[in-house]
Design an enzyme around this catalytic site. Structure first.
Site, PDB file in Angstrom:
ATOM      1  N   GLY A 175     -48.641  21.657  31.779  1.00  0.00           N
ATOM      2  CA  GLY A 175     -48.712  21.012  30.472  1.00  0.00           C
ATOM      3  C   GLY A 175     -47.803  20.163  30.020  1.00  0.00           C
ATOM      4  O   GLY A 175     -47.955  19.111  29.446  1.00  0.00           O
TER       5      GLY A 175
ATOM      6  N   ALA B 139     -56.277  27.892  25.453  1.00  0.00           N
ATOM      7  CA  ALA B 139     -57.302  28.118  24.325  1.00  0.00           C
ATOM      8  C   ALA B 139     -57.704  26.551  24.028  1.00  0.00           C
ATOM      9  O   ALA B 139     -59.002  26.364  23.862  1.00  0.00           O
ATOM     10  CB  ALA B 139     -56.557  28.756  23.322  1.00  0.00           C
TER      11      ALA B 139
ATOM     12  N   ASP C  66     -11.812  19.657  -8.316  1.00  0.00           N
ATOM     13  CA  ASP C  66     -12.403  20.873  -8.447  1.00  0.00           C
ATOM     14  C   ASP C  66     -11.593  22.061  -7.419  1.00  0.00           C
ATOM     15  O   ASP C  66     -10.921  21.637  -6.559  1.00  0.00           O
ATOM     16  CB  ASP C  66     -13.975  21.012  -7.886  1.00  0.00           C
ATOM     17  CG  ASP C  66     -14.477  22.320  -7.629  1.00  0.00           C
ATOM     18  OD1 ASP C  66     -14.704  22.835  -8.701  1.00  0.00           O
ATOM     19  OD2 ASP C  66     -15.041  22.477  -6.473  1.00  0.00           O
TER      20      ASP C  66
HETATM   21  C1  GDG Z   1     -45.458  28.144  28.059  1.00  0.00           C
HETATM   22  C2  GDG Z   1     -45.546  29.010  26.720  1.00  0.00           C
HETATM   23  C3  GDG Z   1     -46.796  27.378  25.662  1.00  0.00           C
HETATM   24  C4  GDG Z   1     -53.101  28.104  34.310  1.00  0.00           C
HETATM   25  N1  GDG Z   1     -53.765  28.637  35.497  1.00  0.00           N
HETATM   26  C5  GDG Z   1     -53.864  27.584  36.328  1.00  0.00           C
HETATM   27  C6  GDG Z   1     -53.598  26.289  35.868  1.00  0.00           C
HETATM   28  N2  GDG Z   1     -52.859  26.709  34.492  1.00  0.00           N
HETATM   29  C7  GDG Z   1     -52.447  25.887  33.397  1.00  0.00           C
HETATM   30  C8  GDG Z   1     -53.301  25.838  32.220  1.00  0.00           C
HETATM   31  C9  GDG Z   1     -52.423  25.491  31.235  1.00  0.00           C
HETATM   32  C10 GDG Z   1     -51.146  26.053  31.599  1.00  0.00           C
HETATM   33  O1  GDG Z   1     -51.086  26.395  33.137  1.00  0.00           O
HETATM   34  C11 GDG Z   1     -50.812  27.255  30.987  1.00  0.00           C
HETATM   35  O2  GDG Z   1     -50.222  27.264  29.818  1.00  0.00           O
HETATM   36  P1  GDG Z   1     -50.010  28.096  28.634  1.00  0.00           P
HETATM   37  O3  GDG Z   1     -49.715  27.208  27.380  1.00  0.00           O
HETATM   38  O4  GDG Z   1     -51.125  28.865  28.580  1.00  0.00           O
HETATM   39  O5  GDG Z   1     -48.839  29.331  29.169  1.00  0.00           O
HETATM   40  P2  GDG Z   1     -47.533  29.449  29.852  1.00  0.00           P
HETATM   41  O6  GDG Z   1     -47.353  29.175  31.217  1.00  0.00           O
HETATM   42  O7  GDG Z   1     -46.623  30.579  29.628  1.00  0.00           O
HETATM   43  O8  GDG Z   1     -46.382  28.131  28.983  1.00  0.00           O
HETATM   44  C12 GDG Z   1     -46.756  28.747  26.157  1.00  0.00           C
HETATM   45  C13 GDG Z   1     -46.381  26.529  26.972  1.00  0.00           C
HETATM   46  O9  GDG Z   1     -45.514  26.862  27.562  1.00  0.00           O
HETATM   47  C14 GDG Z   1     -46.412  25.013  26.395  1.00  0.00           C
HETATM   48  O10 GDG Z   1     -45.283  24.814  25.598  1.00  0.00           O
HETATM   49  O11 GDG Z   1     -48.232  27.120  25.346  1.00  0.00           O
HETATM   50  O12 GDG Z   1     -46.936  29.677  25.028  1.00  0.00           O
HETATM   51  O13 GDG Z   1     -45.449  30.500  27.541  1.00  0.00           O
HETATM   52  O14 GDG Z   1     -52.007  24.019  31.002  1.00  0.00           O
HETATM   53  O15 GDG Z   1     -54.322  24.796  32.172  1.00  0.00           O
HETATM   54  N3  GDG Z   1     -53.650  25.078  36.272  1.00  0.00           N
HETATM   55  C15 GDG Z   1     -54.408  25.088  37.392  1.00  0.00           C
HETATM   56  N4  GDG Z   1     -54.724  26.360  38.030  1.00  0.00           N
HETATM   57  C16 GDG Z   1     -54.465  27.543  37.724  1.00  0.00           C
HETATM   58  O16 GDG Z   1     -55.026  28.343  38.188  1.00  0.00           O
HETATM   59  N5  GDG Z   1     -54.334  23.961  37.928  1.00  0.00           N
END
Ligand code: GDG
Length: 734
Positions: A30, A388, A508
């Site tokens: 991300g 989500a 002051d």
């Molecule tokens: C941290 C914070 C915050 C997941 N499995 C696979 C895969 N993914 C990708 C998803 C998503 C990303 O990884 C996971 O992002 P999240 O936001 O759910 O969680 P964290 O890795 O814990 O990230 C979190 C984030 O930073 C951004 O600020 O939202 O709260 O903990 O993009 O698609 N991608 C692929 N294969 C997988 O098996 N290719």
């Protein structure tokens, strides 16, 4: 224009060494996609750890690695395996991660790891200092690098530094348990802009800053020495187009073009057309609540047994931090739970849980998103949760239901999803039932709203908003700095002072000539201050006035023998050259009987606060209260008083940690003007630190030199940082 330097623990490319040759493959995470709009076109540099330890990089390949990274506008920070252990697996993932996700019991406070964290943060800072030019803008990411902003700011005070925290910032009650809490806050405060996903994280951070560092916070600005640090929330979005277009493209694929996974999913769908697929995707992390979700699934199947053989839960748990003990234990727990539930509930034609412990290619991720009827995401705590958002973005026909934990940052923006408390199994079971039975029309209506928002506030907008805000902060700061009483300005003020024929000075006392004390009676003048004031007073053609909100008895005790001119109680009394105090304003004080009990009731309910009674005013001091609580009570008291005094010609003045109730027409501005007309002054100078002094700054003529102590909003022409600087300036009036 300078370039943008992005700093994160990991680089947006993954290095692969194969038979002595190196390739750097862009990663799909991300953050990497989010920063694409910022990290492009040769105008930026991304600094991070390559993912390979020093020991893993053969010396002869080092320069090839650098070249491969350069092609992606990246530069590496070299870390040994010992450093990675202490900094990343240690302090970052065994101290900060659990603590910031409210898993206090998992948080380890190990001095060695903290030391390594500091050293590695310094390494990152040094690399930035080596690579960044004076004009460059720096954007630092996440909890692994919280000390870097201060380390860079120290060396490059004029460089614009932004910081974004991707995980939650916990409440003060949790954060205060960290042994190095002040250092972490100070590290972050090296930034000019600090961003969080949600307003709650922002307010938790501000509360810790106020309580632990005792810094002045006004709305979301923190005042630190001569800097203003902005704190704001920027909910991170996704690359919406990438997900929705991938989904559209998948929908068009022929059977031959589909992946093996997609074909299998289709086969199952065809064999049981009314069965529903539930999907959960997370890194295997205790904060994501995977074990709880499995238990809740079992609970649901027992509560609504009619759905046995009618629902399937697909769990994709991506391996993560597998050398941290908690993660190994969690993996074991999940393996066992899946085994037990499947063992107990499976039938010949039905396996309730399909469990994948691996990372899948993007293609398969889209297959899962588009094939599953319900996304069920129940983190116990999650900074944002991008999965989500990605699920919703792939639902191109607008069907599909999202069940989301209230504890995820994204829940704040995704109100149209079904929000649940991950600890409430009863609610979860009923919500699953609701999701399974949700009419298509309702699904579409909900997703339409969600998609509109996600498309608009996508990751590019997130990154641009942050950068724009950082840029704006730089300009604001520049504007503020221009009002700072710099050496050049001081020289000119001193020269005007020397040349003037008749001088008038209003100074002051509390917060200007002297610092604050927990007990106002103990803030008596020191010898150096007496000497300084004596010297100015002794100068010819110079009228020096101490102008204060204090009561006349205290000033009498402190200054009468010195024969200074004094105006006290905000302009009610005046004393000249050691003479008795005279009333400067005819005011009433019969209202005090009515107001005093109100203030006393607030003292009873606000530990640390007290009432100061002056001849013509009442003051409620709250400097010694808990800062958040004190501010809250001050707002409450202002509301109560405003309605009480409506017809009494009284006003409530909000000073520095004090509320003062006094007669309306009396203020320092009015008093100063009375003195001003007594002679033909050609040098008028006024200094003060709080709201009560603003009356002076407003009333005095345009030619007057007005100086605020501190950087808060003011009518004064200039500002100085603190009382030390006040005295340094006055020393030069010779
Ligand atoms: C941290 C914070 C915050 C997941 N499995 C696979 C895969 N993914 C990708 C998803 C998503 C990303 O990884 C996971 O992002 P999240 O936001 O759910 O969680 P964290 O890795 O814990 O990230 C979190 C984030 O930073 C951004 O600020 O939202 O709260 O903990 O993009 O698609 N991608 C692929 N294969 C997988 O098996 N290719």
């Amino acid at each position: 224009m300078g370039k943008t330097i992005i700093i994160s623990n990991r680089l947006p490319v993954q290095l692969q060494i194969h038979k002595g040759s190196i390739t750097a493959v862009p990663s799909v995470g991300g953050l990497a996609t989010g920063m694409k709009s910022v990290h492009s076109g040769g105008d930026s540099l991304w600094i991070g750890w390559s993912g390979l330890t020093e020991e893993e990089i053969p010396q002869e390949l080092e320069s090839d690695i650098d070249k491969a990274l350069q092609q992606h506008d990246c530069a590496k920070v070299k870390l040994s395996s010992e450093e990675v252990d202490g900094f990343y697996f240690g302090f970052s993932n065994r101290t900060i991660w659990p603590l910031f996700h409210y898993f206090l019991e998992y948080s380890e406070f190990t001095l060695d790891n903290w030391t390594t964290y500091q050293e590695v943060n310094q390494k990152f800072a040094d690399t930035i200092l080596e690579k960044a030019g004076a004009e460059d803008t720096i954007w630092i990411h996440d909890y692994q690098l919280m000390l870097v902003p201060q380390m860079v700011k120290k060396q490059r005070p004029n460089t614009s530094i932004g910081f974004f925290l991707h995980i939650p910032f916990p409440s003060y009650e949790i954060f205060r348990t960290l042994p190095w809490r002040e250092e972490v806050l100070q590290g972050l405060l090296g930034s000019d802009l600090i961003g969080f996903h949600t307003y709650d994280y922002e307010r938790h951070f501000l509360s810790s800053v106020r309580r632990l560092l005792d810094l002045e916070v006004s709305f979301n600005d923190i005042y630190l020495d001569n800097r203003v640090i902005k704190v704001d929330s920027f909910p991170m979005g996704i690359d919406y187009k990438k997900f929705s277009e991938a989904a559209k493209e998948h929908a068009k694929r022929t059977a031959a073009q589909q992946s093996e996974l997609q074909r299998r999913l289709n086969t199952h769908k065809e064999s049981t057309p009314d069965a529903k697929f539930l999907l959960s995707i997370d890194r295997l992390d205790y904060s994501k609540g995977i074990a709880k979700r499995l238990n809740a699934f079992e609970y649901f199947l027992n509560k609504y047994p009619q759905y046995k053989e009618k629902v399937r839960l697909i769990i994709l748990a991506v391996p993560s931090r597998s050398n941290v003990p908690q993660y190994q234990l969690l993996k074991k727990e999940i393996d066992e739970l899946v085994g037990r539930i499947n063992g107990e509930l499976a039938t010949v034609s039905w396996t309730p849980i399909w469990y994948f412990y691996r990372s899948m290619p993007f293609e398969n991720l889209i297959d899962l998103y588009t094939s599953c009827d319900i996304a069920w995401l129940t983190p116990i705590r999650d900074g944002m949760n991008l999965v989500a958002k990605e699920y919703v973005a792939t639902r191109t026909d607008k069907t599909g239901v999202l069940i989301l934990s209230e504890m995820a940052g994204s829940a704040n923006e995704m109100n149209e999803s079904l929000l649940i408390n991950p600890n409430n199994f009863e609610q979860i079971a009923d919500t699953l039932y609701e999701a399974i039975n949700m009419p298509i029309q309702e699904q579409k209506e909900r997703n339409e709203q969600l998609q509109k928002r996600l498309e608009r506030y996508n990751v590019e907008k997130w990154a641009n908003d942050f950068m724009t805000s950082l840029e704006r902060q730089k300009h604001l700061d520049a504007a503020n700095i221009s009002r700072r009483l710099t050496e050049n300005l001081i020289t000119s003020v001193v020269s005007d002072y020397t040349k003037a024929k008749k001088r008038l000075l209003f100074l002051d006392y509390d917060g200007t000539l002297a610092g604050f004390h927990t007990d106002p009676q103990k803030a008596s003048p020191d010898v150096a201050l007496y000497q300084l004031l004596d010297r100015i007073k002794a100068q010819k053609n110079t009228d020096l006035y101490l102008i204060s909100g204090r009561d006349k008895d205290t000033f009498k005790r402190w200054f009468m023998k010195k024969e200074y001119n004094m105006i006290v109680e905000h302009g009610v009394w005046i004393s000249k050259k050691g003479g008795e105090f005279d009333l400067l304003e005819k005011v009433k004080n019969d209202w005090m009987e009515k107001i005093r009990p109100v203030l006393e009731s607030f003292v009873d309910r606000t530990p640390g606060s007290f009432v100061e009674e002056k001849n013509y005013s009442l003051a409620w001091h709250y400097r010694n209260t808990d800062p958040d609580f004190g501010n809250k009570r001050a707002t409450e008291l202002t509301t109560v008083l405003t309605s009480l005094i409506a017809n009494d010609n009284l006003s409530v003045l909000s000073g520095n940690k004090v509320l003062e109730i006094k007669n309306s027409g009396v203020n320092k501005g009015r008093a100063a003007m009375r003195v001003l007309v007594e002679d033909d002054y050609d040098f008028v100078f006024a200094m003060g630190d709080d709201w009560t002094d603003e009356f002076m700054f407003q009333e005095l003529p345009e030619t007057a030199i007005t100086v605020k102590v501190g950087r808060q909003k003011t009518q004064a022409k200039y500002y100085v940082e603190n009382t030390k600087r006040v005295r340094e300036l006055l020393e030069r009036f010779k």
